[in-house]
Design an enzyme around this catalytic site. Structure first.
Site, PDB file in Angstrom:
ATOM      1  N   CYS A   2      -7.588  11.613   0.239  1.00 47.31           N
ATOM      2  CA  CYS A   2      -7.934  10.990  -1.018  1.00 47.31           C
ATOM      3  C   CYS A   2      -6.945  11.514  -2.045  1.00 47.31           C
ATOM      4  O   CYS A   2      -6.162  12.408  -1.752  1.00 47.31           O
ATOM      5  CB  CYS A   2      -9.341  11.389  -1.426  1.00 47.31           C
ATOM      6  SG  CYS A   2     -10.533  10.985  -0.150  1.00 47.31           S
ATOM      7  N   GLU A 481       9.131   1.663  16.229  1.00 41.94           N
ATOM      8  CA  GLU A 481       8.942   1.703  14.784  1.00 41.94           C
ATOM      9  C   GLU A 481       8.747   0.282  14.217  1.00 41.94           C
ATOM     10  O   GLU A 481       7.891   0.058  13.362  1.00 41.94           O
ATOM     11  CB  GLU A 481      10.138   2.421  14.127  1.00 41.94           C
ATOM     12  CG  GLU A 481      10.164   2.446  12.629  1.00 41.94           C
ATOM     13  CD  GLU A 481       8.921   3.059  11.961  1.00 41.94           C
ATOM     14  OE1 GLU A 481       8.101   3.668  12.654  1.00 41.94           O
ATOM     15  OE2 GLU A 481       8.772   2.866  10.746  1.00 41.94           O
ATOM     16  N   GLU A 488       0.948  -2.364  10.916  1.00 43.25           N
ATOM     17  CA  GLU A 488       0.245  -1.757   9.785  1.00 43.25           C
ATOM     18  C   GLU A 488       0.267  -2.600   8.527  1.00 43.25           C
ATOM     19  O   GLU A 488      -0.692  -2.586   7.776  1.00 43.25           O
ATOM     20  CB  GLU A 488       0.729  -0.328   9.510  1.00 43.25           C
ATOM     21  CG  GLU A 488       2.148  -0.226   9.073  1.00 43.25           C
ATOM     22  CD  GLU A 488       2.593   1.211   8.837  1.00 43.25           C
ATOM     23  OE1 GLU A 488       1.751   2.070   8.611  1.00 43.25           O
ATOM     24  OE2 GLU A 488       3.806   1.451   8.874  1.00 43.25           O
TER      25      GLU A 488
HETATM   26  C1  F6R Z   1       3.773   4.518   8.965  1.00 39.06           C
HETATM   27  C2  F6R Z   1       3.395   5.753   8.354  1.00 39.06           C
HETATM   28  C3  F6R Z   1       2.627   6.754   9.146  1.00 39.06           C
HETATM   29  C4  F6R Z   1       3.200   8.149   8.895  1.00 39.06           C
HETATM   30  C5  F6R Z   1       2.338   9.221   9.562  1.00 39.06           C
HETATM   31  C6  F6R Z   1       2.925  10.600   9.379  1.00 39.06           C
HETATM   32  O1  F6R Z   1       4.462   3.694   8.090  1.00 39.06           O
HETATM   33  O2  F6R Z   1       3.694   5.987   7.224  1.00 39.06           O
HETATM   34  O3  F6R Z   1       2.634   6.455  10.503  1.00 39.06           O
HETATM   35  O4  F6R Z   1       4.494   8.192   9.393  1.00 39.06           O
HETATM   36  O5  F6R Z   1       1.054   9.181   9.008  1.00 39.06           O
HETATM   37  O6  F6R Z   1       3.078  10.897   8.029  1.00 39.06           O
HETATM   38  P1  F6R Z   1       4.027  12.058   7.534  1.00 39.06           P
HETATM   39  O7  F6R Z   1       5.419  11.661   7.813  1.00 39.06           O
HETATM   40  O8  F6R Z   1       3.737  12.178   6.088  1.00 39.06           O
HETATM   41  O9  F6R Z   1       3.641  13.284   8.302  1.00 39.06           O
END
Ligand code: F6R
Length: 608
Positions: A2, A481, A488
């Protein structure tokens, strides 16, 4: 996952809170609420709509010196007014906003109910308000400290009490919280983006810190009430980078920022003329680097895909074997970690709970952990042994775009640096690679110039019920990717496959209704990918090929071709990824999806 924000100061507390909270909407947007501490009257107002609704429903006439706000990504209980934060105690004097999870809330709740407390929500957070009420004897800080000593789990808390309406209380354990120090005003938020346009002076609270903030200053102590001092630092961000700047969505803006963000990742690190690379921020000696025997990359989601590209690069450029592991799996795998292992933890937010758990565990075992992140002062930077910042600037769109390509760029530089330190690369080869990396921003710009063509291509397939993405070798992570991105933000079922795996099962799903996006740029596995494309086309399925500019033969195979500038095997995945980002963006646009705020997602996943 949040977003929380608190404000105390000379400004208009209501306006400041709504404005700062809207900068945190990317962290969750199921519901939102404010608590304004007015003398003898706590005003709590909530909505299950977007934060902008608060502007309509919170009267602008309310005066409060201190207040807190919350934007929610539901974990305990559905999005509803009752479950929205801030939560209150039975007397309605105290209000609490929380980011994190209270693991022992059930037992605390049962005890509090037995003591006569009335609960109105299904949340774990509400126990905190009632516990503070239980211990409150006229001094809020003492009651808060007594409370937090009983909580298990992760929590960043902001608390106001109408009995002390000029004070804002903050607590941090395993969830992010940063204080912004302005002129006659203070902010506390999950992320400095919330207040960056008001102040660049920040103070990062550490796990186990509690703070009392008034217009006059900040007092920080540990959970036993012993005073601690935390340094004031300066944010490097440019506030102009935070707005949508005329683009329809943050995601589109961030896709377009990639020539700059990629360049910024390289600034002061590589010199194309001299053919040198410098990552001295790692604080690793040549001897230490020579002692590594293997590398483990830990990350989640898009960062995991960047990690896969990093594996190919490190294995090609050095003699080190690399495994890439998903954070949530790694932390529960039982394996012997030896001190000749190097761990690379990738997280754009620097707050992903699973990745951070892996980092903490490894550091405790004396293993060197390099964090790659975009967020200055984020939790991962404080836990890891050393950090490489991506310098991509704030990324607000929930779907990672520019941070993905910057992660890949940083991993390539790291691979080169490790290789150079281990005598794995001749000066000529190093120089050639550096020149290649330096050419990427310009080539990404060329990809972006094809935006309207990619837009048209997306329109053709926007109503498809599912997609496949295929690629081999360094194009395989690109396929994964691309598939994640379209899932998403466009809510289309999709799968990414190693092209060679198709005939081991997935080809059974190929029909005329399932478009296949094949990443078929020039590489040592090009011919094999072309064979896979032929297999798919033999089944009358549509193939969209991402191909190299100079590849004229692929146009004979499929009419649906998107060309990217010719590039080496390492850098071409970055270019193809930008194509797939645009393809997902426009597919989502045609499908009418809320692009920057996809359902059920949040940008920073601070819970397990
Ligand atoms: C996809 C996306 C998520 C993040 C994942 C890890 O677009 O943003 O899959 O890559 O939640 O997040 P970080 O990189 O912040 O650890």
């Amino acid at each position: 996952m949040c977003g929380i924000v608190g404000y105390v100061g000379n400004g208009n507390t209501r306006d400041m809170l709504i404005d700062s909270l809207s900068m945190l909407e990317y962290r969750g947007y199921d519901s939102a609420g404010l608590a304004l501490a007015c003398p003898d009257d706590m005003k709590v107002i909530k909505t299950t709509e977007m934060i902008s609704k608060l502007k309509e429903i919170v009267p602008s006439s309310i005066y409060a010196c201190a207040g807190i706000g919350h934007t929610r990504w539901a974990t305990h209980g559905k999005p509803s007014d009752a479950n929205a934060h801030p939560h209150q105690d039975c007397t309605h004097r105290i209000a609490v906003a929380h980011n994190g999870i209270i693991e022992n809330y059930q037992e605390l709740k049962e005890r509090l109910i037995q003591n006569g407390h009335l609960f109105v929500s299904e949340t774990d957070t509400e126990v905190i308000a009632h516990l503070i009420e239980e211990y409150y004897k006229g001094d809020t800080l003492t009651a808060i400290l007594e409370t937090v000593r009983q909580l298990a789990g992760s929590f960043a808390l902001l608390i106001v009490n109408e009995d002390e309406p000029d004070k804002l209380f903050a607590v941090k354990k395993d969830s992010p919280l940063v204080l912004g120090i302005g002129e006659g005003q203070y902010f506390v938020a999950s992320d400095a983006t919330a207040f960056a346009k008001y102040t660049k002076k920040v103070l990062y609270l550490k796990d186990g810190d509690a703070a009392v903030i008034t217009k006059a200053g900040v007092y920080v102590c540990d959970f036993n009430g012993i005073r601690v001092v935390r340094p004031i630092q300066t944010l490097e961000w440019n506030t102009e980078e935070s707005g949508v700047c005329g683009y329809a969505h943050y995601m589109l803006k961030e896709i377009h920022e990639q020539p700059k963000s990629l360049n910024d990742a390289m600034i002061a690190r590589i010199d194309a003329l001299k053919g040198t690379i410098d990552l001295s921020e790692l604080n690793l000696t040549t001897d230490q680097i020579a002692r590594f025997r293997r590398v483990i990359v830990v990350a989640c989601g898009t960062s995991y895909h960047a990690g896969l590209l990093g594996k190919y690069a490190i294995e090609r450029l050095t003699d080190l074997p690399v495994s890439v592991e998903i954070g949530s799996e790694f932390r529960y795998a039982s394996r012997l970690l030896t001190q000749d292992t190097l761990i690379i933890a990738i997280s754009q937010s620097g707050e992903t709970a699973d990745t951070i758990a892996a980092v903490k565990d490894a550091v405790q075992k004396g293993i060197h952990v390099i964090a790659i992140t975009n967020v200055f002062g984020s939790t991962i930077t404080r836990e890891a042994s050393s950090t490489i910042y991506m310098h991509a600037g704030p990324e607000i769109g929930v779907a990672a775009t520019k941070t993905f390509t910057s992660q890949v760029m940083v991993l390539y530089m790291l691979a080169l640096y490790l290789s150079k330190q281990r005598d794995g690369l001749s000066p000529q080869d190093l120089k050639q690679m550096i020149v290649s990396l330096k050419s990427v921003p310009q080539k990404v710009q060329q990809v972006l110039e094809q935006e309207s063509y990619i837009n048209e291509m997306s329109r053709l397939f926007a109503s498809s019920g599912s997609f496949f993405f295929i690629g081999r070798n360094m194009n395989y992570p690109v396929a994964l990717e691309g598939s994640l991105k379209i899932k998403e933000i466009a809510y289309v079922f999709s799968e990414g496959f190693a092209a060679g795996e198709l005939k081991h099962g997935p080809i059974a799903l190929i029909t005329t209704q399932v478009p296949v996006v094949a990443i078929a740029t020039r590489s040592p596995t090009y011919d094999k990918t072309i064979s896979n494309i032929k297999e798919i086309m033999a089944r009358d399925a549509m193939v969209v090929a991402i191909a190299s500019e100079s590849d004229n033969s692929i146009d004979q195979l499929t009419k649906l071709v998107i060309k990217v500038p010719d590039a080496c095997e390492f850098t071409s995945p970055i270019l193809s990824s930008v194509v797939l980002q645009l393809l997902s963006y426009y597919t989502a646009l045609y499908r009418g999806c809320p692009i920057d705020k996809p359902r059920n997602l949040a940008k920073s996943v601070t819970v397990e």
